[in-house]
Design a protein around this motif. Structure first.
Motif, mmCIF file in Angstrom:
data_model
loop_
_atom_site.group_PDB
_atom_site.id
_atom_site.type_symbol
_atom_site.label_atom_id
_atom_site.label_comp_id
_atom_site.label_asym_id
_atom_site.label_seq_id
_atom_site.Cartn_x
_atom_site.Cartn_y
_atom_site.Cartn_z
ATOM 1 N N TYR A 265 -12.112 -5.919 0.827
ATOM 2 C CA TYR A 265 -11.048 -6.934 0.734
ATOM 3 C C TYR A 265 -10.066 -6.594 -0.381
ATOM 4 C CZ TYR A 265 -8.715 -11.406 -0.017
ATOM 5 O OH TYR A 265 -7.757 -12.387 -0.179
ATOM 6 N N GLN A 266 -10.586 -6.211 -1.542
ATOM 7 C CA GLN A 266 -9.703 -5.890 -2.667
ATOM 8 C C GLN A 266 -8.838 -4.676 -2.373
ATOM 9 O OE1 GLN A 266 -11.971 -5.669 -6.338
ATOM 10 N NE2 GLN A 266 -13.111 -7.531 -5.841
ATOM 11 N N VAL A 267 -9.433 -3.641 -1.780
ATOM 12 C CA VAL A 267 -8.678 -2.438 -1.428
ATOM 13 C C VAL A 267 -7.575 -2.780 -0.429
ATOM 14 C CG1 VAL A 267 -8.794 -0.190 -0.274
ATOM 15 C CG2 VAL A 267 -10.568 -0.848 -1.927
ATOM 16 N N THR A 268 -7.904 -3.584 0.578
ATOM 17 C CA THR A 268 -6.930 -3.967 1.600
ATOM 18 C C THR A 268 -5.766 -4.738 0.995
ATOM 19 O OG1 THR A 268 -8.674 -4.079 3.268
ATOM 20 C CG2 THR A 268 -6.618 -5.215 3.777
ATOM 21 N N VAL A 269 -6.078 -5.717 0.158
ATOM 22 C CA VAL A 269 -5.038 -6.544 -0.474
ATOM 23 C C VAL A 269 -4.109 -5.687 -1.330
ATOM 24 C CG1 VAL A 269 -4.650 -8.289 -2.269
ATOM 25 C CG2 VAL A 269 -6.286 -8.727 -0.432
ATOM 26 N N VAL A 270 -4.691 -4.847 -2.175
ATOM 27 C CA VAL A 270 -3.877 -4.029 -3.087
ATOM 28 C C VAL A 270 -3.000 -3.049 -2.308
ATOM 29 C CG1 VAL A 270 -3.965 -2.234 -4.863
ATOM 30 C CG2 VAL A 270 -5.429 -4.259 -5.057
ATOM 31 N N LEU A 271 -3.540 -2.404 -1.285
ATOM 32 C CA LEU A 271 -2.754 -1.432 -0.523
ATOM 33 C C LEU A 271 -1.638 -2.104 0.272
ATOM 34 C CD1 LEU A 271 -5.482 1.067 0.749
ATOM 35 C CD2 LEU A 271 -3.920 1.317 -1.197
ATOM 36 N N ILE A 272 -1.902 -3.278 0.831
ATOM 37 C CA ILE A 272 -0.845 -4.010 1.550
ATOM 38 C C ILE A 272 0.278 -4.384 0.592
ATOM 39 C CG2 ILE A 272 -0.298 -6.190 2.714
ATOM 40 C CD1 ILE A 272 -3.013 -6.006 4.093
ATOM 41 N N LEU A 273 -0.078 -4.906 -0.563
ATOM 42 C CA LEU A 273 0.941 -5.257 -1.559
ATOM 43 C C LEU A 273 1.685 -4.018 -2.046
ATOM 44 C CD1 LEU A 273 -0.918 -7.932 -3.745
ATOM 45 C CD2 LEU A 273 0.959 -8.324 -2.136
ATOM 46 N N TYR A 274 0.950 -2.930 -2.231
ATOM 47 C CA TYR A 274 1.566 -1.709 -2.759
ATOM 48 C C TYR A 274 2.608 -1.143 -1.791
ATOM 49 C CZ TYR A 274 1.892 2.883 -5.001
ATOM 50 O OH TYR A 274 2.355 4.014 -5.627
ATOM 51 N N PHE A 275 2.264 -1.082 -0.505
ATOM 52 C CA PHE A 275 3.164 -0.453 0.470
ATOM 53 C C PHE A 275 4.155 -1.432 1.106
ATOM 54 C CE2 PHE A 275 -0.421 2.610 0.533
ATOM 55 C CZ PHE A 275 0.293 3.758 0.236
ATOM 56 N N LYS A 276 3.760 -2.716 1.241
ATOM 57 C CA LYS A 276 4.632 -3.674 1.936
ATOM 58 C C LYS A 276 5.004 -4.884 1.088
ATOM 59 C CE LYS A 276 4.565 -1.410 5.866
ATOM 60 N NZ LYS A 276 5.791 -0.831 6.455
ATOM 61 N N GLY A 277 4.605 -4.863 -0.176
ATOM 62 C CA GLY A 277 4.818 -6.031 -1.022
ATOM 63 C C GLY A 277 6.269 -6.418 -1.215
ATOM 64 N N LYS A 278 7.143 -5.455 -1.406
ATOM 65 C CA LYS A 278 8.570 -5.760 -1.600
ATOM 66 C C LYS A 278 9.138 -6.474 -0.384
ATOM 67 C CE LYS A 278 9.868 -2.013 -4.743
ATOM 68 N NZ LYS A 278 10.726 -0.821 -4.916
ATOM 69 N N TRP A 279 8.767 -5.983 0.793
ATOM 70 C CA TRP A 279 9.292 -6.566 2.026
ATOM 71 C C TRP A 279 8.679 -7.943 2.298
ATOM 72 C CZ3 TRP A 279 6.730 -7.445 6.837
ATOM 73 C CH2 TRP A 279 7.600 -7.836 7.869
#
Length: 370
Positions: A265-279
């Motif tokens: 869960y933590q890996v998924t959340v961080v990677l989603i925010l990292y790659f798509k967080g701005k959008w």
């Protein structure tokens, strides 16, 4: 341990206390009648191994209330001593009383029990018991007579009856070690996976060395203290240790399920925010980096609460929640200081609430994993 008038001489004994399956009792002249219902609840086998004759040993059995259901009484220890090793191993579990025992007979029975995977505590009352105390997984001495060979010294008029709550204390220690291992592995596995994936992608890591040092500092100090808060006598203290083919394991299947579920869960959340967080969030890079780190730390707090459990009464939980509040306050202070001293952005209330919301979602995930 002061509550039970006990002194732990070797630190490792605090954990060994929680793994005991069998207790050797010797002279019981200072005993009140054992509460056998408590013995049943703790799930510990009691063996009376004495140098007295059978008549005296029988009196001790009746006085102490040691259960004889499906048990074997050895009139003279020489009967057991003269058996083959195979026969000794076949019967040693059912021995309840062994009279006429020398220290070497006690040692022999102890060795046979250990060979079959039992974790044995021996209560000694004299220097003659020193070899047995040293061989035992845990050596108790009553008073100061054999303290050099003992792991734990128990004192006072009700010293023998304090054995059970002391063993219960040890079970709580083992349980807390298990929870802390779960917390640390979740934290480190998720951080390693995140940074390794981004390293392979030739991307800068979202959680730097300073941030990793900070979250480890929080959990190593305040997390440890929080997990150490359960009172000694709880349902956990009554739960016998569970041994598998390789003995007792801190990393059980349930612990691994919790670790894998929370780390994924933590890996998924961080990677989603990292790659798509701005959008997704419509924010700039500095604020996004702050949110990623804050979400990561917030998730560790929920893992801590999940590991601790809420199965204790409110009063017993007070210090735990004080320590959780201390972690939150320190994290807020760290984020504010970082916003001033480094290029990391400052979070507003809406962004803080979002970080907390993301972390809180791991609660039901933890319940499912359990």
């Amino acid at each position: 341990m002061e509550l039970y008038q006990a002194k732990v001489q070797k630190l490792a004994a605090s954990a060994t206390l929680g793994l005991i399956t069998t207790v050797f009792l010797g002279k019981t002249s200072d005993l009140v009648k054992l509460n056998m219902e408590a013995r049943k609840e703790y799930g510990i086998d009691i063996k009376l191994v004495v140098d007295d004759d059978l008549n005296t040993a029988t009196f001790m059995v009746n006085d102490s209330g040691i259960l004889m259901e499906d048990g074997i009484v050895i009139d003279k220890a020489s009967e057991f001593r003269n058996l083959s090793e195979k026969d000794q191993l076949n019967m040693e579990d059912r021995i309840r009383v062994m009279a006429g025992s020398s220290p070497s007979d006690k040692l022999l029975l102890l060795q046979r029990l250990k060979k079959k995977g039992q974790v044995v505590a021996v209560v000694g009352a004299s220097s003659r018991d020193s070899p047995v105390l040293e061989e035992a997984d845990l050596g108790y001495s009553v008073g100061e007579l054999a303290k050099e060979a003992s792991d734990v010294i128990i004192m006072g008029q009700k010293s023998i009856t304090n054995i059970f709550p002391i063993l219960g204390f040890g079970r709580c220690v083992c349980n807390n070690i298990q929870k802390f291992v779960q917390l640390q592995l979740t934290l480190n596995i998720s951080a390693f996976t995140i940074n390794y994936i981004l390293l392979l992608s030739i991307m800068p890591e979202p959680i730097g060395l300073l941030e990793l040092l900070w979250v480890n500092l929080l959990m190593d100090i305040f997390g440890v203290l929080a997990l150490a808060q359960p009172p000694p006598i709880t349902e956990i203290a009554m739960d016998p240790p569970k041994f598998g083919e390789k003995g007792f394991q801190y990393l059980t299947k349930t612990v691994w399920r919790n670790i894998v579920a929370q780390a994924c869960y933590q890996v998924t959340v961080v990677l989603i925010l990292y790659f798509k967080g701005k959008w997704i969030l419509g924010t700039n890079q500095k604020v996004l980096e702050a949110m990623i780190f804050n979400c990561y730390v917030s998730c560790q707090v929920t893992v801590l609460i999940n590991a601790r459990g809420i199965q204790y009464g409110r009063m017993e939980n007070n210090m735990f929640w004080v320590l959780v509040a201390a972690i939150v306050i320190l994290q807020v202070a760290f984020m504010e200081i970082m916003a001033v001293l480094s290029p990391v952005g400052r979070l507003d209330l809406k962004q803080w609430a979002l970080c907390v919301g993301i972390a809180v979602f791991s609660f039901p995930l933890g319940w499912v994993a359990k």
